[in-house]
Design a protein around this motif. Structure first.
Motif, mmCIF file in Angstrom:
data_model
loop_
_atom_site.group_PDB
_atom_site.id
_atom_site.type_symbol
_atom_site.label_atom_id
_atom_site.label_comp_id
_atom_site.label_asym_id
_atom_site.label_seq_id
_atom_site.Cartn_x
_atom_site.Cartn_y
_atom_site.Cartn_z
ATOM 1 N N VAL A 235 128.491 -7.042 133.162
ATOM 2 C CA VAL A 235 127.760 -7.998 133.297
ATOM 3 C C VAL A 235 127.258 -8.176 134.617
ATOM 4 O O VAL A 235 126.129 -8.237 135.074
ATOM 5 C CB VAL A 235 127.816 -9.138 132.432
ATOM 6 C CG1 VAL A 235 126.758 -10.137 132.622
ATOM 7 C CG2 VAL A 235 127.941 -8.885 131.050
ATOM 8 N N ARG A 236 128.166 -8.727 135.472
ATOM 9 C CA ARG A 236 127.928 -9.092 136.742
ATOM 10 C C ARG A 236 127.421 -7.929 137.704
ATOM 11 O O ARG A 236 126.683 -8.036 138.686
ATOM 12 C CB ARG A 236 129.174 -9.703 137.460
ATOM 13 C CG ARG A 236 129.613 -11.291 137.079
ATOM 14 C CD ARG A 236 128.501 -12.142 136.967
ATOM 15 N NE ARG A 236 127.846 -11.967 138.662
ATOM 16 C CZ ARG A 236 128.265 -12.620 139.499
ATOM 17 N NH1 ARG A 236 129.220 -13.563 139.273
ATOM 18 N NH2 ARG A 236 127.617 -12.613 140.717
ATOM 19 N N ALA A 237 128.067 -6.719 137.309
ATOM 20 C CA ALA A 237 127.616 -5.428 138.227
ATOM 21 C C ALA A 237 126.157 -5.037 137.722
ATOM 22 O O ALA A 237 125.475 -4.374 138.595
ATOM 23 C CB ALA A 237 128.693 -4.392 137.724
ATOM 24 N N ASN A 238 125.525 -5.739 136.735
ATOM 25 C CA ASN A 238 124.261 -5.375 136.245
ATOM 26 C C ASN A 238 123.173 -6.518 136.571
ATOM 27 O O ASN A 238 122.011 -6.418 136.006
ATOM 28 C CB ASN A 238 124.222 -4.744 135.094
ATOM 29 C CG ASN A 238 124.772 -3.337 134.706
ATOM 30 O OD1 ASN A 238 123.850 -2.381 135.258
ATOM 31 N ND2 ASN A 238 125.790 -3.024 134.176
ATOM 32 N N TYR A 239 123.805 -7.619 136.808
ATOM 33 C CA TYR A 239 122.855 -8.744 136.888
ATOM 34 C C TYR A 239 122.428 -9.158 138.254
ATOM 35 O O TYR A 239 123.266 -9.271 139.377
ATOM 36 C CB TYR A 239 123.683 -9.836 136.416
ATOM 37 C CG TYR A 239 122.824 -11.282 136.508
ATOM 38 C CD1 TYR A 239 121.714 -11.571 135.543
ATOM 39 C CD2 TYR A 239 123.031 -12.300 137.179
ATOM 40 C CE1 TYR A 239 121.055 -12.740 135.435
ATOM 41 C CE2 TYR A 239 122.407 -13.486 137.389
ATOM 42 C CZ TYR A 239 121.379 -13.528 136.422
ATOM 43 O OH TYR A 239 120.784 -14.982 136.485
ATOM 44 N N ARG A 240 121.202 -9.651 138.357
ATOM 45 C CA ARG A 240 120.638 -10.055 139.532
ATOM 46 C C ARG A 240 119.577 -10.934 139.261
ATOM 47 O O ARG A 240 119.082 -10.979 138.331
ATOM 48 C CB ARG A 240 119.962 -8.776 140.712
ATOM 49 C CG ARG A 240 118.897 -8.066 140.033
ATOM 50 C CD ARG A 240 118.049 -7.235 141.005
ATOM 51 N NE ARG A 240 118.828 -6.546 141.856
ATOM 52 C CZ ARG A 240 119.053 -5.237 141.652
ATOM 53 N NH1 ARG A 240 118.928 -4.686 140.487
ATOM 54 N NH2 ARG A 240 120.215 -4.652 142.536
ATOM 55 N N ASN A 241 119.308 -11.975 140.224
ATOM 56 C CA ASN A 241 118.519 -13.219 140.218
ATOM 57 C C ASN A 241 118.054 -13.641 141.356
ATOM 58 O O ASN A 241 118.413 -14.621 142.107
ATOM 59 C CB ASN A 241 119.027 -14.529 139.149
ATOM 60 C CG ASN A 241 118.063 -15.224 138.987
ATOM 61 O OD1 ASN A 241 117.088 -15.560 139.410
ATOM 62 N ND2 ASN A 241 118.144 -15.905 137.729
ATOM 63 N N PRO A 242 117.250 -13.031 142.190
ATOM 64 C CA PRO A 242 116.476 -13.257 143.158
ATOM 65 C C PRO A 242 116.253 -14.572 143.607
ATOM 66 O O PRO A 242 116.392 -15.184 144.823
ATOM 67 C CB PRO A 242 115.303 -12.174 143.576
ATOM 68 C CG PRO A 242 115.671 -11.151 142.578
ATOM 69 C CD PRO A 242 116.197 -11.870 141.229
ATOM 70 N N SER A 243 115.738 -15.220 142.678
ATOM 71 C CA SER A 243 115.464 -16.706 142.779
ATOM 72 C C SER A 243 116.379 -17.742 143.088
ATOM 73 O O SER A 243 116.418 -18.620 143.643
ATOM 74 C CB SER A 243 114.454 -17.185 141.572
ATOM 75 O OG SER A 243 115.347 -17.237 140.408
ATOM 76 N N LYS A 244 117.781 -17.207 142.526
ATOM 77 C CA LYS A 244 119.039 -18.109 142.902
ATOM 78 C C LYS A 244 119.724 -17.226 143.820
ATOM 79 O O LYS A 244 120.804 -17.689 143.997
ATOM 80 C CB LYS A 244 119.824 -17.985 141.469
ATOM 81 C CG LYS A 244 118.825 -18.953 140.247
ATOM 82 C CD LYS A 244 120.025 -18.871 139.261
ATOM 83 C CE LYS A 244 119.015 -19.596 138.231
ATOM 84 N NZ LYS A 244 119.967 -19.651 136.670
ATOM 85 N N GLY A 245 119.104 -16.410 144.503
ATOM 86 C CA GLY A 245 120.011 -15.655 145.470
ATOM 87 C C GLY A 245 121.185 -14.861 145.075
ATOM 88 O O GLY A 245 122.124 -14.624 145.873
ATOM 89 N N ILE A 246 120.988 -14.410 143.918
ATOM 90 C CA ILE A 246 122.252 -13.600 143.327
ATOM 91 C C ILE A 246 121.888 -12.182 143.216
ATOM 92 O O ILE A 246 120.676 -11.696 142.457
ATOM 93 C CB ILE A 246 122.678 -14.338 141.797
ATOM 94 C CG1 ILE A 246 122.849 -15.697 141.860
ATOM 95 C CG2 ILE A 246 123.801 -13.251 141.246
ATOM 96 C CD1 ILE A 246 123.217 -16.243 140.648
ATOM 97 N N ASP A 247 122.499 -11.437 143.773
ATOM 98 C CA ASP A 247 122.337 -9.855 143.656
ATOM 99 C C ASP A 247 123.638 -9.337 142.909
ATOM 100 O O ASP A 247 124.566 -10.116 142.326
ATOM 101 C CB ASP A 247 122.246 -8.945 145.100
ATOM 102 C CG ASP A 247 121.754 -7.794 145.038
ATOM 103 O OD1 ASP A 247 121.479 -7.378 143.935
ATOM 104 O OD2 ASP A 247 121.296 -7.430 145.993
#
Length: 385
Positions: A235-247
């Motif tokens: 899950v973490r290897a496929n998740y990004r959320n630019p608005s929260k600064g998460i790649d």
């Protein structure tokens, strides 16, 4: 069941003390049962008792599956817990059967076939590609979802990813690079999420069989004891959320595979992957501003070089070549074919460093041998030293 067999129901005793064929069966059962934790499922005591009979050689794996079918047909009432346990029992038995088989083909059709066999007798849609787009609320993402592959593109994407892997050359790569590539392949494979249910268990079985074909012995405690970690790492290897600064962060999956392949002891904790939306991403240890895995220092205990000097010598002379047994003997300066096979060739194959070019035709006059991916990793380590 006898009193002696009752003591062995945890399977670990078989893995530590029993004959090789019992250890292999017990290890497969432990892995298969552990993988049910991916979906929070637990197998029944009946399944464990029946599995012991299989390990002892009293019944076949097909007998186990038949007895499970009869057992659940005979139950007069079913609640949700019964349905979940029935799924766990049947899927565990199906996975055990697959793990006890050596056949494998790196094709999209193999991936579909594994899902069909894993969920045979459980899902009516076993082996069928989903026809609608999906999202899933993830605990590790605080309710957010990974962006999974579009239903219309699944088969094309699956074929592309697996074909790219078929064409990939592992020769010349460092151990770190090989592991990072395996992580990338697993990540893309899982992100397709071709099925309505059972994607992680299918991916796990596929990767176990694929890594075996590469020379690695992966049918061990790691998948059995850390299957939920494996899913959350995907899950973490496929998740990004630019608005929260998460790649995307593949470091968790890298740790899993380094433990699996190199027998390292990286700490595998689900809570480290949990995203806290109220925290500052830069100070959140589970967030990452880069998709690159954390740098790992290769320690002496992570070496893939065998202790057997004959096997090391054979790895060294083969390198990236494909050689006949005659050519290998000439390079080693040997003349006794029987001795060469006993001391060098057979141990190299048994330990997963060497494979046949034509495994379906072991006695072919054109037969040649080459290093597996595990063998290449050992060779690269050897040449670097």
């Amino acid at each position: 069941m006898s009193e002696n067999k009752e003591l062995y129901i945890d399977f670990e005793t078989y893995e530590r003390a029993s004959e090789p064929h019992k250890r292999e069966k017990a290890s497969a059962w432990r892995t298969a049962i552990g993988l049910q934790d991916v979906d929070g499922l637990r197998v029944s005591d009946y399944l464990k008792e029946t599995a012991v009979k299989h390990i002892e050689g009293d019944i076949t794996i097909d007998d186990v599956r038949d007895q499970l079918h009869t057992y659940y047909l005979s139950k007069t009432a079913h609640d949700q817990n019964d349905q979940d346990t029935e799924e766990a029992d049947k899927v565990a038995a199906n996975i055990t059967k697959l793990l006890n088989e050596n056949s494998f083909s790196l094709k999209a059709s193999e991936y579909l076939s594994i899902h069909r066999h894993v969920f045979e007798g459980v899902f009516k849609h076993a082996g069928d590609i989903r026809t609608y787009d999906i999202s899933k609320k993830e605990w590790v993402l605080q309710g957010d979802t990974v962006l999974y592959g579009r239903a219309d593109d699944i088969m094309e994407a699956l074929k592309y990813d697996i074909n790219e892997e078929r064409q990939f050359k592992y020769g010349g790569l460092s151990t770190d690079q090989i592991i990072e590539h395996i992580v990338d392949f697993t990540t893309m494979l899982w992100q397709n999420h071709p099925f309505r249910e059972g994607n992680t268990r299918t991916t796990a079985v596929f990767m176990i069989k694929y890594l075996r074909s590469m020379g690695f012995n992966v049918n061990n405690d790691l998948f059995a004891d850390n299957s939920w970690y494996f899913r959350n790492a995907l899950v973490r290897a496929n998740y990004r959320n630019p608005s929260k600064g998460i790649d995307v962060d593949k470091s968790f999956l890298v740790k899993f595979y380094r433990n699996l392949i190199l027998s390292e002891n990286n700490e595998l904790k689900n809570r480290y992957m949990l995203i806290d939306p109220s925290s500052n991403p830069s100070s959140n240890p589970s967030s990452s501003s880069t998709s690159k895995p954390a740098t790992h220092q290769v320690k002496e205990e992570s070496s893939l070089l065998p202790d057997d000097e004959y096997v090391v010598r054979l790895i060294n002379i083969i390198g990236t070549q494909k050689l006949s047994s005659k050519a290998m003997m000439e390079l080693l300066g040997l003349k006794d074919r029987v001795s060469f096979k006993k001391t060098s060739l057979s141990p190299s194959i048994e330990q997963g460093y060497l494979t046949m070019l034509y495994p379906d035709k072991p006695n072919s006059p054109r037969q040649k041998y080459l290093l597996t991916t595990k063998g290449l990793m050992a060779y690269n380590e050897l040449t670097n030293k």
